[in-house]
Every structure is written in structure tokens, then in C-alpha cells.
Enzyme design. Structure first.
Site: not given
Length: 293
Positions: A2-3, A58, A283
Site C-alpha cells: 500500500p502507498e 506509509k 520495478r
């Protein structure tokens, strides 16, 4: 993982269940998550009243009243990792799940921490991969803690500006995308929203950070803020791993301009380009080479 928008959505969902309420019991079902839990973790939390919930990058920060009169507040630092999940069970037994579960069920096997509140609310933290973690830090030591000390400015905070970003990019030879993913540059940005912000700003992810001139930095700063604000308003992005604390799916993924859209036509009017996927630092990067320069 999750960002920032997803973590902020979870914080907003947990706040009504925790803020102003006392923790009457903590069930700790294992000694560790990603890291060992603090010594006497359950005992130190039991009986404490939650003052407020904040977010830094985060991390979810739970501020609690001092254990002793005149003492410092303790802050419970929580990070969801890859698969952390909160579920809020109301006093009536109703459930409002806040999911970060990669499509896998939680179940008691993975319910590692349970917070029972004075009004009968129960908040359960499940994490089947155990990449998340929790820590307790005295409030005066929070900013210098190992979790937060090296973080850059909050992208939605007053301390973030084009001048600040330009200074942090100065002299850096890394690609701009890699520089933005470095949490020391700007806190809380992740792969999805960096791809989207660079697209909105018309900046190639391959361009070196140091080559981003003043006009581009201005556009990029505005794009970062706008993308994050739009995502929070949409409740985050639901890929395989996210639903908000009320069980509703985030829907910002439907507004993705480039992320996950390899081979599709660029949505910018008159561009005519095609979204490309490349790999940077292991990524996936999605961008339009025709309009991102």
C-alpha cells in the site's frame, strides 16, 4: 505494498474506532511480526486512551495518553507491509474490514494482534506474510526514531514545494523515478503514483533527476499533489490487495493514465503515443515516450 493514499484511507477508517477510546485489553498471539514486538507490548498498551491517529509517509501513528501523570505520550507506530489487514468489529458484532490481503483470507490463523476498546469495539490486525510491524516510541523521540528519521517531506504537507523538491534533486544522477521512490526525497511515494505523477507532468522516467529544470519541477510538484489527492478522494487503488476500512474497494485504478496500461493508446488528446512498460530497479515503469520527455 500500500502507498500513501491507501494508508491514509486506512487511517481515516480506524480513527473513529480508536480516537478518544481506552484500550482495555490487547491480545498478542506471537512475539513478532516482521520484527520482534516491543518488550511488554500488550501490557504497555492496556489501559491507555488513544488521543489521535496521524500518518507519516506509509506509517500510521497512534498517539496515546501518558502512562503516568506528567509523562510523555507514547506513539504506536504501525506499518502494514505487504499483507497487513485491519478489521474493525463494532460493539454490536458488525464488521468493517480494512483489507490489505492480496486476495487471501485472513482467519484467526493470521490474526496476530487484537485491540479491545472500552466501548466493545474490537480492532483485529491480521498479516499472513508478516511483513508489517508495530513499534512503541516515546513522543519526544518519534522524529528521530529509526523509522522516521530519514524520511523526506510529506508531499501533501506545507513543507513540500517546488523549491524543496528542486534542492533534493540537485546533483543526483539517478533516473527521476528512482529518485522519487527514495523515501529520503519525498515521503510516502510508491511505484503507482510516481508513474502517474510523471505522466501528468510530462516527464520521462528515464530523465536524470538533476536534469529536471525549474519549469518541470513546478509541474512535477503540482502533479504529485494532485495525483495523491485524487487517489485519496477515490479511496485508494484496488489491485489485488486493497479495500478501505469500511470494506469498500478503492477505485482510483480506473483513472490510471499509464500504470498497468502497456500497449494501450495514450489518453492525452492529440498525443498518438502508446504506453510502454520498462523495468527500472526491478520495478515496472509505465509511461508514454511520445509525450513524456
Amino acid at each position: 505494498m500500500p502507498e500513501l493514499p491507501e494508508v491514509e484511507t486506512v487511517r481515516r477508517g480506524l480513527a473513529p474506532a480508536l480516537e478518544g477510546r481506552r484500550i482495555v485489553h490487547v491480545t498478542q498471539r506471537r512475539p513478532d511480526l516482521r520484527f520482534p514486538l516491543p518488550e511488554l507490548f500488550a501490557k504497555r498498551l492496556t489501559g491507555r486512551r488513544v488521543i489521535r491517529l496521524e500518518r507519516r509517509a506509509k506509517y500510521i501513528l497512534v498517539y496515546m495518553e501518558p502512562a503516568k501523570s506528567g509523562g510523555a505520550e507514547d506513539v504506536l507506530i504501525m506499518h502494514l507491509g505487504m499483507s497487513g489487514r485491519f478489521t474493525v468489529h463494532g460493539p454490536s458484532g458488525s464488521s468493517a474490514p480494512g483489507l490489505f490481503h492480496l486476495g487471501m483470507p485472513g482467519g484467526e490463523t493470521h490474526d496476530h494482534i487484537v485491540f479491545d476498546m472500552e466501548d466493545g469495539t474490537r480492532v483485529v490486525y491480521a498479516d499472513h506474510r508478516r511483513f508489517g510491524f508495530m513499534d512503541l516510541v516515546a513522543e519526544p523521540e518519534l522524529a528521530s526514531s529509526r523509522h522516521l528519521a530519514a524520511l523526506g517531506p510529506e508531499p501533501l504537507g506545507n513543507e513540500f514545494s517546488a523549491l524543496v523538491l528542486a534542492e533534493r534533486l540537485k546533483g543526483r544522477r539517478a533516473p527521476i523515478k528512482s529518485a522519487l521512490l527514495d523515501q529520503r526525497t519525498v515521503a510516502g511515494l510508491g511505484n503507482i503514483y510516481v508513474c502517474e505523477a510523471l505522466y501528468r507532468a510530462g516527464i520521462s522516467p528515464l530523465r536524470t533527476a538533476a536534469s529536471i529544470g525549474p519549469a518541470r519541477v513546478e509541474r512535477l510538484t503540482a502533479a504529485i499533489r494532485a495525483v495523491l489527492q485524487d487517489a485519496i478522494a477515490a479511496g485508494g487503488s484496488t489491485l489485488r490487495d486493497y479495500a478501505a476500512t469500511d470494506g469498500e474497494l478503492g477505485y482510483f485504478q480506473h483513472a490510471f493514465a499509464v500504470y498497468g496500461r502497456e500497449g494501450e493508446a495514450c489518453s492525452k488528446p492529440g498525443c498518438g503515443g502508446t504506453v510502454r512498460r520498462i523495468v527500472q530497479s526491478a520495478r515496472s515503469t509505465f509511461y508514454c515516450p511520445a509525450c513524456q520527455r
